[in-house]
Design an enzyme around this catalytic site. Sequence first.
Site, PDB file in Angstrom:
ATOM      1  N   GLY A  50     -23.432  20.705  37.307  1.00 51.60           N
ATOM      2  CA  GLY A  50     -24.333  19.879  36.494  1.00 51.60           C
ATOM      3  C   GLY A  50     -23.577  18.882  35.654  1.00 51.60           C
ATOM      4  N   ALA A  51     -22.670  18.146  36.292  1.00 52.45           N
ATOM      5  CA  ALA A  51     -21.779  17.257  35.533  1.00 52.45           C
ATOM      6  C   ALA A  51     -22.160  15.784  35.659  1.00 52.45           C
ATOM      7  CB  ALA A  51     -20.333  17.468  35.982  1.00 52.45           C
ATOM      8  N   SER A  52     -23.335  15.511  36.203  1.00 50.17           N
ATOM      9  CA  SER A  52     -23.760  14.114  36.348  1.00 50.17           C
ATOM     10  C   SER A  52     -24.189  13.514  35.013  1.00 50.17           C
ATOM     11  CB  SER A  52     -24.917  14.016  37.351  1.00 50.17           C
ATOM     12  OG  SER A  52     -25.936  14.945  37.021  1.00 50.17           O
ATOM     13  N   ARG A  53     -24.536  14.386  34.044  1.00 50.01           N
ATOM     14  CA  ARG A  53     -24.984  13.885  32.723  1.00 50.01           C
ATOM     15  C   ARG A  53     -24.874  14.996  31.699  1.00 50.01           C
ATOM     16  NH1 ARG A  53     -30.780  15.202  33.093  1.00 50.01           N
ATOM     17  NH2 ARG A  53     -31.065  16.079  35.169  1.00 50.01           N
ATOM     18  N   ASP A  77     -27.165  22.341  45.099  1.00 48.92           N
ATOM     19  CA  ASP A  77     -28.139  22.975  44.200  1.00 48.92           C
ATOM     20  C   ASP A  77     -27.605  24.380  43.930  1.00 48.92           C
ATOM     21  OD1 ASP A  77     -30.242  24.498  43.191  1.00 48.92           O
ATOM     22  OD2 ASP A  77     -31.759  23.428  44.354  1.00 48.92           O
ATOM     23  N   VAL A  78     -27.264  24.664  42.673  1.00 47.97           N
ATOM     24  CA  VAL A  78     -26.595  25.943  42.390  1.00 47.97           C
ATOM     25  C   VAL A  78     -27.481  27.164  42.653  1.00 47.97           C
ATOM     26  CG1 VAL A  78     -24.960  24.981  40.710  1.00 47.97           C
ATOM     27  CG2 VAL A  78     -27.159  25.906  39.897  1.00 47.97           C
ATOM     28  N   ASN A  91     -22.206  25.177  34.165  1.00 46.16           N
ATOM     29  CA  ASN A  91     -23.003  24.449  33.161  1.00 46.16           C
ATOM     30  C   ASN A  91     -24.417  24.092  33.611  1.00 46.16           C
ATOM     31  OD1 ASN A  91     -23.270  22.270  30.840  1.00 46.16           O
ATOM     32  ND2 ASN A  91     -23.632  21.196  32.772  1.00 46.16           N
ATOM     33  N   TYR A 116     -36.425  30.735  29.956  1.00 49.11           N
ATOM     34  CA  TYR A 116     -35.135  30.117  29.598  1.00 49.11           C
ATOM     35  C   TYR A 116     -34.315  31.066  28.718  1.00 49.11           C
ATOM     36  CZ  TYR A 116     -31.806  26.696  27.706  1.00 49.11           C
ATOM     37  OH  TYR A 116     -30.656  26.039  27.326  1.00 49.11           O
ATOM     38  N   ALA A 138     -34.569  34.289  28.423  1.00 49.74           N
ATOM     39  CA  ALA A 138     -34.148  35.459  29.211  1.00 49.74           C
ATOM     40  C   ALA A 138     -32.953  35.101  30.100  1.00 49.74           C
ATOM     41  CB  ALA A 138     -35.308  35.972  30.061  1.00 49.74           C
ATOM     42  N   LYS A 168     -30.668  32.870  29.522  1.00 45.62           N
ATOM     43  CA  LYS A 168     -29.461  32.679  28.720  1.00 45.62           C
ATOM     44  C   LYS A 168     -28.945  34.007  28.158  1.00 45.62           C
ATOM     45  CE  LYS A 168     -29.073  28.328  29.476  1.00 45.62           C
ATOM     46  NZ  LYS A 168     -27.948  27.828  30.286  1.00 45.62           N
TER      47      LYS A 168
END
Length: 254
Positions: free
Chosen positions: A13-16, A64-65, A91, A159, A161, A163
């Site tokens: 997720g490093a595009s932004r 897609d992770v 991330n 969300y 849960a 994390k």
Amino acid sequence: MFSLKGKKALVTGASRGIGKGIALAFARQGAMVAVNYRANEAMAQEVVEEIKKMGGSAMAVKADVSQKQEVDMMVSKVASEFGGIDILANNAGIVAYRPFAQMEEADWDQVLDTNLKGQFFCIKAVAPYMEKQGKGRIINLSSIASGGVGVGFLNLAHYCASKGGVVALTEELALELTPKGINVNAIAPGAIDTDMSKAVASNPEVLKGLLARVPKGRLGKPEDIAAMAVFLASDEADYCTGAVFYVDGGWLAS
Ligand code: NAP
């Protein structure tokens, strides 16, 4: 201190947002960086170009992770291109506000599959490379809304849960992987100024209420999180493992 010269890093997720901040900071410290993205190829490519402009090495890699096959292909591509993987910054993540009464199984699965299962897939894929090298660093992005510290985010049961699961995964994996030379830690950010927090931060009243809880009096920047990621990836953090590092402008203390 905190040099990453010659290290090979994969940032999901490093595009932004925070992932972009981490990718740029890793590169600034001398690491080769694989910039993962799911949809925004042009933005990922911009991050790669920015790294190359500063004299670094980088590649963009789509996956897609939440899809095991895509993660496995991404990791083997990065490892063969870079000659190994030393650092994984787990991330990639999504948020989707939904009151619990309206939350469907599909909503739950989408968030858990990306935020928690995605980290599991990425660690599964990189760990064998790190084990072979006898060293590695895994940095998982959690959140202050992950349980145990008295913070819940409204309408984000899935969300929160996910994390909390990241924290548990981090602590358990530290037991299994640290003896193999792989340190596993989590960063738990407070409110950081990215696309993810826009829905909240763009409402002046909501933002005022939020900042009233943050002694620093501002939203965090991706660079604030990236600095912690650099530390955890560096040799200087050798004795840090199985821990959660809160970077929240003082939110938890207020
Ligand atoms: P963001 O600005 O929304 O960026 C999310 C990134 O994740 C994008 O690069 C996106 O790629 C990628 N992504 C989303 N789903 C993906 C998938 N299935 N596979 C691969 N990549 C995927 O989010 P952010 O604020 O930077 O958040 C980064 C991390 O920090 C997340 O784990 C988030 O939960 C955590 N966090 C954020 C905050 C905050 O206040 N912002 C607070 C606590 C924790 P595309 O551009 O290709 O879609």
